[in-house]
Design an enzyme around this catalytic site. Structure first.
Site, PDB file in Angstrom:
ATOM      1  N   ASN A 114      64.160  -6.747 -48.620  1.00  0.00           N
ATOM      2  CA  ASN A 114      65.133  -6.981 -50.330  1.00  0.00           C
ATOM      3  C   ASN A 114      66.395  -7.236 -50.732  1.00  0.00           C
ATOM      4  O   ASN A 114      66.816  -8.179 -50.103  1.00  0.00           O
ATOM      5  CB  ASN A 114      66.225  -5.482 -50.041  1.00  0.00           C
ATOM      6  CG  ASN A 114      66.259  -5.100 -51.399  1.00  0.00           C
ATOM      7  OD1 ASN A 114      66.028  -4.816 -52.468  1.00  0.00           O
ATOM      8  ND2 ASN A 114      67.834  -4.059 -51.444  1.00  0.00           N
ATOM      9  N   ASP A 125      68.878 -15.542 -46.892  1.00  0.00           N
ATOM     10  CA  ASP A 125      69.163 -13.747 -46.832  1.00  0.00           C
ATOM     11  C   ASP A 125      68.588 -13.933 -44.810  1.00  0.00           C
ATOM     12  O   ASP A 125      67.921 -12.750 -45.148  1.00  0.00           O
ATOM     13  CB  ASP A 125      68.723 -13.618 -47.412  1.00  0.00           C
ATOM     14  CG  ASP A 125      68.346 -11.828 -47.591  1.00  0.00           C
ATOM     15  OD1 ASP A 125      69.579 -11.602 -46.978  1.00  0.00           O
ATOM     16  OD2 ASP A 125      67.826 -11.471 -48.805  1.00  0.00           O
ATOM     17  N   HIS A 167      73.421 -13.557 -42.650  1.00  0.00           N
ATOM     18  CA  HIS A 167      73.888 -12.204 -42.083  1.00  0.00           C
ATOM     19  C   HIS A 167      74.314 -12.295 -40.692  1.00  0.00           C
ATOM     20  O   HIS A 167      72.916 -13.144 -39.807  1.00  0.00           O
ATOM     21  CB  HIS A 167      73.150 -10.984 -42.465  1.00  0.00           C
ATOM     22  CG  HIS A 167      72.762 -10.932 -43.881  1.00  0.00           C
ATOM     23  ND1 HIS A 167      73.908 -10.022 -44.822  1.00  0.00           N
ATOM     24  CD2 HIS A 167      72.029 -10.881 -44.752  1.00  0.00           C
ATOM     25  CE1 HIS A 167      73.059  -9.306 -45.411  1.00  0.00           C
ATOM     26  NE2 HIS A 167      72.579  -9.918 -45.564  1.00  0.00           N
ATOM     27  N   LEU A 168      75.469 -12.466 -40.589  1.00  0.00           N
ATOM     28  CA  LEU A 168      75.455 -12.432 -38.519  1.00  0.00           C
ATOM     29  C   LEU A 168      75.596 -11.762 -37.797  1.00  0.00           C
ATOM     30  O   LEU A 168      75.852 -11.493 -36.513  1.00  0.00           O
ATOM     31  CB  LEU A 168      77.008 -13.514 -38.746  1.00  0.00           C
ATOM     32  CG  LEU A 168      76.366 -15.604 -39.601  1.00  0.00           C
ATOM     33  CD1 LEU A 168      77.452 -15.575 -39.458  1.00  0.00           C
ATOM     34  CD2 LEU A 168      75.186 -15.519 -38.579  1.00  0.00           C
ATOM     35  N   HIS A 227      67.029  -7.870 -37.005  1.00  0.00           N
ATOM     36  CA  HIS A 227      67.294  -6.774 -37.300  1.00  0.00           C
ATOM     37  C   HIS A 227      66.520  -6.592 -35.793  1.00  0.00           C
ATOM     38  O   HIS A 227      65.941  -7.029 -35.148  1.00  0.00           O
ATOM     39  CB  HIS A 227      65.954  -5.665 -37.737  1.00  0.00           C
ATOM     40  CG  HIS A 227      66.720  -5.599 -39.321  1.00  0.00           C
ATOM     41  ND1 HIS A 227      68.187  -4.586 -39.457  1.00  0.00           N
ATOM     42  CD2 HIS A 227      66.915  -6.153 -40.920  1.00  0.00           C
ATOM     43  CE1 HIS A 227      68.397  -4.902 -40.960  1.00  0.00           C
ATOM     44  NE2 HIS A 227      67.453  -5.736 -41.414  1.00  0.00           N
ATOM     45  N   HIS A 273      69.250 -14.517 -53.675  1.00  0.00           N
ATOM     46  CA  HIS A 273      67.561 -14.303 -53.628  1.00  0.00           C
ATOM     47  C   HIS A 273      67.139 -13.502 -54.619  1.00  0.00           C
ATOM     48  O   HIS A 273      66.074 -12.465 -55.047  1.00  0.00           O
ATOM     49  CB  HIS A 273      67.420 -12.553 -52.909  1.00  0.00           C
ATOM     50  CG  HIS A 273      68.321 -11.588 -52.233  1.00  0.00           C
ATOM     51  ND1 HIS A 273      68.442 -10.436 -53.524  1.00  0.00           N
ATOM     52  CD2 HIS A 273      68.801 -11.257 -51.472  1.00  0.00           C
ATOM     53  CE1 HIS A 273      69.325  -9.421 -52.984  1.00  0.00           C
ATOM     54  NE2 HIS A 273      69.979 -10.468 -52.073  1.00  0.00           N
ATOM     55  N   ASN A 316      78.886  -7.374 -45.474  1.00  0.00           N
ATOM     56  CA  ASN A 316      78.397  -5.914 -45.284  1.00  0.00           C
ATOM     57  C   ASN A 316      78.224  -5.806 -43.920  1.00  0.00           C
ATOM     58  O   ASN A 316      77.021  -5.423 -43.294  1.00  0.00           O
ATOM     59  CB  ASN A 316      76.754  -5.789 -46.131  1.00  0.00           C
ATOM     60  CG  ASN A 316      75.751  -6.760 -45.645  1.00  0.00           C
ATOM     61  OD1 ASN A 316      75.848  -7.661 -45.185  1.00  0.00           O
ATOM     62  ND2 ASN A 316      74.719  -6.300 -45.301  1.00  0.00           N
TER      63      ASN A 316
HETATM   64 ZN    ZN Z   1      71.337 -10.434 -48.350  1.00  0.00          ZN
HETATM   65 ZN    ZN Z   2      70.949  -8.488 -50.874  1.00  0.00          ZN
END
Ligand code: ZN
Ligand code: ZN
Length: 450
Positions: free
Chosen positions: A297, A324, A81-82, A328, A251, A113
């Protein structure tokens, strides 16, 4: 047909590269059956030669004294996630790709996302342009499967493919509707790209914040049962089989999930899957402290689940390791456990954690871990990194003896929410070469130039 990783978007694309010699390095490439000491000669972006130790004389080459170090095919992370666009306060393409390079990665796939989600050709084109300017390592971007990740209407998958999307995923959310999922698999043929799935049944997950197990019972917290994941994987394997389509399951966290994948693979379903270092190294024992750094998650599960993931990785039922990597901000994490954001960073610690917790105690062999850390490239249609002569020179140079405290000299990532921060780890990537160019050097790593 698989593509070279360097054809993804990054700053070094098309740049010339001088020759490099890794002098007297242990070259380990399990897929090519190589494990011996060599002078690893890199020229014109490729592995030119595996020469006898201390024998290579290459005019003008940068010579890196690598006696006692290990050269392996650089890693590939299909799940990162960037946070761009929208949450550049957590991460951006520059910091995220630098974290990848620091961890020994030669390529990563960014999830969609973001805020807003990546669901138009224009959004893909804009990300690709930014990667060409800012990315230290090649970066691919998936687009969402459904518009706005709302789960109801499909994106224009063929157009997104034409714009250069690397695949599709609504990661962060499952695709709840079996009808929508089935349609996505039918359209996959048009775009010819992978669909990566975050598998979770929201009805079963409910308001759960950790694994439905002993720790949750003890703390009186709502749990997420393992079957929330495995039932959805079973559904999507059945749909993929029915539509003769392929899927990549993200995952994996539970024993039941490994069993579903094993059965699907045995039945000939075109399914690949990944597991994360944190699910391979930790259990829900860690959340007893209610430390939100261990909240993600899917959640950390039981020791029995962890053992099933390790066995799945060993047998190849689980194809690859993905981090993953989910940065944050502190404000999202330094709140009560129930309210804390889900996710942990992982690019800079993946190899070291697996080496420390699984290789050194003799649970998995080094070759297996090295293989699985780059095998994710194939799931997205890329050449597997290799150190065999003539392969594209994607190399992680590792010091297996390096002892370091995770995070003690800061992070390349903009965020610090590592569940391994403060851990003593052994083994570290010191230098990363992508398509023959040095993409990263640890500050502590000095080198000699001929
Ligand atoms: Zn992810
Ligand atoms: Zn996920």
């Amino acid at each position: 047909m698989s593509r070279a990783i360097s054809t993804l978007d990054w700053r070094g694309a098309g740049a010339g590269s001088g020759a490099i010699v890794l002098r007297s390095v242990r070259v380990l490439d399990p897929r090519s059956g190589i494990d011996a000491e060599h002078d690893l000669v890199i020229r014109d972006g490729r592995v030119a030669e595996l020469a006898n130790p201390c024998s290579a004389e290459v005019a003008g080459a940068e010579v890196i004294e690598a006696d006692g170090l290990l050269a392996v095919p650089a890693f590939f992370d299909p799940h990162v996630h960037l946070r761009t666009p929208g949450r550049e306060d957590k991460e951006d393409i520059e910091t995220g790709s630098r974290a990848a390079a620091a961890g020994g990665y030669c390529g990563i796939i960014g999830m969609a996302n973001t805020a807003p989600p990546v669901d138009t050709p224009a959004a893909i084109e804009s990300l690709r342009e930014r990667a060409q300017a800012d990315a230290t390592v090649p970066v691919g971007f998936v687009a969402t499967v459904t518009r706005g990740m709302r789960g109801s209407e499909l994106t224009d998958m063929a157009e997104l493919g034409d714009a250069g999307a690397g695949g599709f995923s609504d990661d962060g959310l499952p695709i709840q509707s079996a009808r929508v999922m089935r349609r996505a698999l039918q359209y996959q043929a048009l775009a010819g790209l992978q669909i990566a799935l975050h598998e979770e049944d929201p009805e079963l997950s409910g308001s759960g914040v950790m694994h439905e197990g002993e720790a949750a019972a003890l703390l009186g917290m709502a749990g997420v049962p393992s079957v929330s994941e495995s039932t959805m994987i079973a559904r999507d394997c059945a749909l993929a089989a029915y539509e003769n389509a392929r899927i990549h399951v993200q995952h994996l966290s539970a024993r039941e999930s490994v069993e579903v994948i094993a059965a699907a693979k045995a039945a000939g379903v075109q399914v690949t899957c990944e597991a994360t270092p944190h699910h391979l190294a930790l259990t829900d024992d860690s959340v007893r402290s209610l430390d939100s750094r261990f909240k993600m998650n899917p959640p950390l599960r039981s020791e029995d689940d962890r053992q099933a993931l390790i066995e799945g990785l060993r047998s190849g039922t689980i194809d690859c390791v993905a981090t993953d990597h989910a940065p944050h901000a502190l404000v999202d994490k330094e709140v009560p456990f129930e309210q804390a954001a889900m996710g942990v960073t992982g690019l800079e610690t993946a190899f070291a954690v697996l080496n420390t917790d699984l290789v050194m105690p003799g649970i998995l062999d080094l070759g297996t871990v090295v293989d699985r850390l780059s095998a994710g490239a194939a799931a997205f249609g890329f050449e597997l990194p290799s150190l065999a002569p003539d392969a594209e020179a994607n190399v992680a140079l590792i010091d297996l003896d390096a002892e370091w405290e995770a995070g003690s000299d800061g992070w390349e990532s903009r965020s610090e929410n590592s569940c391994f921060a403060g851990r003593q780890l052994t083994g570290r990537s010191m230098l990363t070469i992508v398509a023959g160019q040095v993409a990263f050097r640890q500050r502590s790593f000095a080198m000699g130039v001929a």
